[in-house]
Design an enzyme around this catalytic site. Structure first.
Site, PDB file in Angstrom:
ATOM      1  N   ARG A  70      48.739  45.519  21.092  1.00 51.84           N
ATOM      2  CA  ARG A  70      49.130  46.275  22.306  1.00 51.84           C
ATOM      3  C   ARG A  70      47.942  46.957  22.981  1.00 51.84           C
ATOM      4  NH1 ARG A  70      53.520  47.759  18.950  1.00 51.84           N
ATOM      5  NH2 ARG A  70      55.272  46.385  19.364  1.00 51.84           N
ATOM      6  N   LYS A  89      39.950  43.233  35.917  1.00 51.41           N
ATOM      7  CA  LYS A  89      40.890  42.120  36.057  1.00 51.41           C
ATOM      8  C   LYS A  89      40.637  41.162  34.909  1.00 51.41           C
ATOM      9  CE  LYS A  89      41.738  41.382  40.971  1.00 51.41           C
ATOM     10  NZ  LYS A  89      41.536  40.352  42.015  1.00 51.41           N
ATOM     11  N   GLU A 125      28.458  36.054  45.662  1.00 52.89           N
ATOM     12  CA  GLU A 125      29.284  37.278  45.609  1.00 52.89           C
ATOM     13  C   GLU A 125      28.459  38.494  46.059  1.00 52.89           C
ATOM     14  OE1 GLU A 125      32.415  36.751  45.053  1.00 52.89           O
ATOM     15  OE2 GLU A 125      32.479  34.910  43.842  1.00 52.89           O
ATOM     16  N   LYS A 145      31.042  47.163  44.293  1.00 51.04           N
ATOM     17  CA  LYS A 145      32.278  46.734  43.603  1.00 51.04           C
ATOM     18  C   LYS A 145      32.972  47.943  42.972  1.00 51.04           C
ATOM     19  CE  LYS A 145      35.113  43.752  41.407  1.00 51.04           C
ATOM     20  NZ  LYS A 145      35.258  42.557  40.662  1.00 51.04           N
ATOM     21  N   GLU A 148      44.461  46.289  43.541  1.00 51.74           N
ATOM     22  CA  GLU A 148      44.467  45.414  44.720  1.00 51.74           C
ATOM     23  C   GLU A 148      45.695  45.551  45.610  1.00 51.74           C
ATOM     24  OE1 GLU A 148      42.796  41.614  43.780  1.00 51.74           O
ATOM     25  OE2 GLU A 148      43.430  40.777  45.696  1.00 51.74           O
ATOM     26  N   ARG A 158      40.908  46.691  47.880  1.00 47.90           N
ATOM     27  CA  ARG A 158      40.320  45.659  47.006  1.00 47.90           C
ATOM     28  C   ARG A 158      40.475  44.253  47.574  1.00 47.90           C
ATOM     29  NH1 ARG A 158      40.324  45.747  40.322  1.00 47.90           N
ATOM     30  NH2 ARG A 158      38.956  43.964  40.103  1.00 47.90           N
ATOM     31  N   ASN A 177      38.193  39.496  48.888  1.00 47.09           N
ATOM     32  CA  ASN A 177      38.631  38.107  49.037  1.00 47.09           C
ATOM     33  C   ASN A 177      37.957  37.404  50.218  1.00 47.09           C
ATOM     34  OD1 ASN A 177      40.272  36.188  47.773  1.00 47.09           O
ATOM     35  ND2 ASN A 177      41.689  36.248  49.512  1.00 47.09           N
ATOM     36  N   HIS A 180      36.970  33.687  50.331  1.00 46.26           N
ATOM     37  CA  HIS A 180      37.667  33.038  49.220  1.00 46.26           C
ATOM     38  C   HIS A 180      38.906  32.233  49.638  1.00 46.26           C
ATOM     39  CE1 HIS A 180      34.923  35.358  46.805  1.00 46.26           C
ATOM     40  NE2 HIS A 180      35.411  34.875  45.684  1.00 46.26           N
ATOM     41  N   HIS A 227      38.195  28.875  48.047  1.00 48.61           N
ATOM     42  CA  HIS A 227      39.023  28.271  46.991  1.00 48.61           C
ATOM     43  C   HIS A 227      39.582  26.926  47.446  1.00 48.61           C
ATOM     44  CE1 HIS A 227      39.892  32.412  44.984  1.00 48.61           C
ATOM     45  NE2 HIS A 227      38.976  31.760  44.296  1.00 48.61           N
ATOM     46  N   HIS A 254      32.080  27.404  42.487  1.00 51.73           N
ATOM     47  CA  HIS A 254      32.717  28.556  43.129  1.00 51.73           C
ATOM     48  C   HIS A 254      31.767  29.195  44.153  1.00 51.73           C
ATOM     49  CE1 HIS A 254      35.427  31.872  43.702  1.00 51.73           C
ATOM     50  NE2 HIS A 254      34.482  32.748  43.364  1.00 51.73           N
TER      51      HIS A 254
END
Ligand SMILES: NC(=O)c1ccc[n+]([C@@H]2O[C@H](COP(=O)([O-])OP(=O)(O)OC[C@H]3O[C@@H](n4cnc5c(N)ncnc54)[C@H](O)[C@@H]3O)[C@@H](O)[C@H]2O)c1
Ligand SMILES: [Zn+2]
Length: 361
Positions: free
Chosen positions: A123, A145, A187, A229, A239, A243, A247, A250, A254, A266
């Site tokens: 947990r 994340k 990035e 960041k 997000e 946040r 993107n 992206h 993507h 990427h």
């Protein structure tokens, strides 16, 4: 009718330090000695294991830290539930308890997978990130994340789970390939475009030194990028609002990666995505020509290909509709309005996307 209310109003302090330096493995080990830890599991991939894993494990053992190493085969294709459960079984058989620690030593794949494991093992147990790719240093190791991929999509299953600390050892970049450096650079450029014009100017001057791994410039760029960041995550951890601006590049990026059957990396996808989305912003009269040209020239100057060549444009467009960040099948874009500023949640007409992509052939 009776009613009992279980009150759980939470106030949690998940703050943590991001430490950036040169040759800091020794300091990390010494720092761990002062925390009264149970067992320590280092999770890494086979490439990083050979380069740094053994050395790091030996160092921890030399400090009498009760540690062991788990290495899995490198690559996105192994960021799966299967790898996760295999690792969990090893952790359990090694007797890692709740007072133990997981250390993610590697790139974003290692970090995302180890973070996810740490968040569910017993947990939730403590974990630390030691990112070893430029992308992981400036992006994936910060912000909590975690995820694994499934056949239905990348990062389909995961959690928000913050590390206790992030240690960035710039020297690990010495062994990183040029392609992986470019992945991280995409990035970094994104961070500048979305929020920091001064950083953009710094990159215009020093991008070649970043790629040449000039230590001073790397330290500055990584620190600057992490700070951006960090500020975005502090403002919106899960997000819900700010946040989303991460993107930028992206939605199309993507879609291009997928249309190329992942032949395009990427970083290359995001670079092309940033060019396309900046051109879309220009078409929609959101950004002026001068700013658009500056963005495109920095991306080109950094060594990215900005032509779509053989990739099918209609396929790219169709892929954008399956973007995770959409609203009822309509992709929502983050578009630049000037260098250092973007607008989120924008819808873009199909003909504009197709026209811009067509112009990038
Ligand atoms: N969690 C987040 O917020 C977030 C953000 C961005 C990306 N990601 C995820 O990050 C992953 C990509 O991360 P990545 O680009 O670091 O890829 P990666 O982890 O696959 O690493 C790239 C390659 O570099 C090798 N490598 C790592 N460190 C090295 C070193 N110092 N020297 C030589 N080789 C080294 C690895 O073994 C691997 O082969 C994706 O899964 C992506 O979804 C997550
Ligand atoms: Zn990215």
């Amino acid at each position: 009718m009776d009613k009992l209310r279980l009150r759980l109003v939470k106030k949690i302090d998940d703050s943590y330090d991001i430490i950036i330096g040169n040759n800091i493995f020794q300091d990390i080990a010494e720092g761990l000695c002062s925390l009264k830890l149970g067992k320590i599991a280092i999770i890494t991939d086979n490439n990083v294991n050979v380069l740094y894993g053994d050395k790091f494990l030996k160092l921890l053992k030399s400090k009498n830290l009760n540690s062991f190493m788990i290495s899995f085969n490198a690559g996105e294709k192994n960021k799966t539930r299967k790898t996760k459960s295999k690792i969990e079984d090893v952790l359990a058989s090694q007797g890692l308890g709740r007072g133990g620690l997981i250390i993610a030593l590697g790139g974003g794949v290692v970090g995302d997978l180890s973070g996810f494991i740490a968040s569910t093992y017993m947990r939730g147990i403590s974990f630390i990130q030691i990112p070893t790719t430029l992308l992981a240093m400036v992006d994936s190791s910060i912000g909590g994340k975690t995820a694994v991929d499934t056949e239905k999509g990348k990062n389909m299953i995961g959690t928000f789970y913050q590390p206790k600390r992030v240690f960035i050892d710039i020297n690990t970049l010495e062994t990183l390939s040029d392609d992986e450096m470019l992945n991280g650079l995409a990035e970094i450029i994104k961070h500048a475009i979305i929020i920091d014009e001064k950083f953009f100017v710094f990159l215009e001057d020093y991008v070649s030194k970043i790629l040449a791994k000039d230590n001073n410039v790397l330290v500055q760029a990584i620190k600057w990028s992490c700070n951006i960041k960090k500020k975005i995550v502090e403002n919106d951890e899960t997000e819900k609002s700010l946040r989303k601006i991460l993107n930028f590049g992206h939605t199309i990026g993507h879609a291009i990666e997928k249309a190329s059957n992942y032949q395009i990396t990427h970083g290359e996808g995001v670079a092309l995505g940033m060019v396309a989305e900046t051109k879309i912003a220009f078409e929609m009269k959101k950004i002026n020509e001068r700013e658009m040209n500056k963005i495109i020239s920095l991306i080109e100057k950094s060594g990215f290909n900005i032509k779509l060549s053989k990739i099918d444009i209609k396929e790219i467009y169709d892929n954008t509709k399956f973007d995770k960040k959409n609203k009822g099948g309509i992709p929502l874009y983050v578009l630049p309005t000037k260098i250092g500023r973007v607008e989120a949640d924008l819808e873009v007409k199909e003909e504009v996307v197709l026209q811009v992509l067509g112009g990038m052939k």
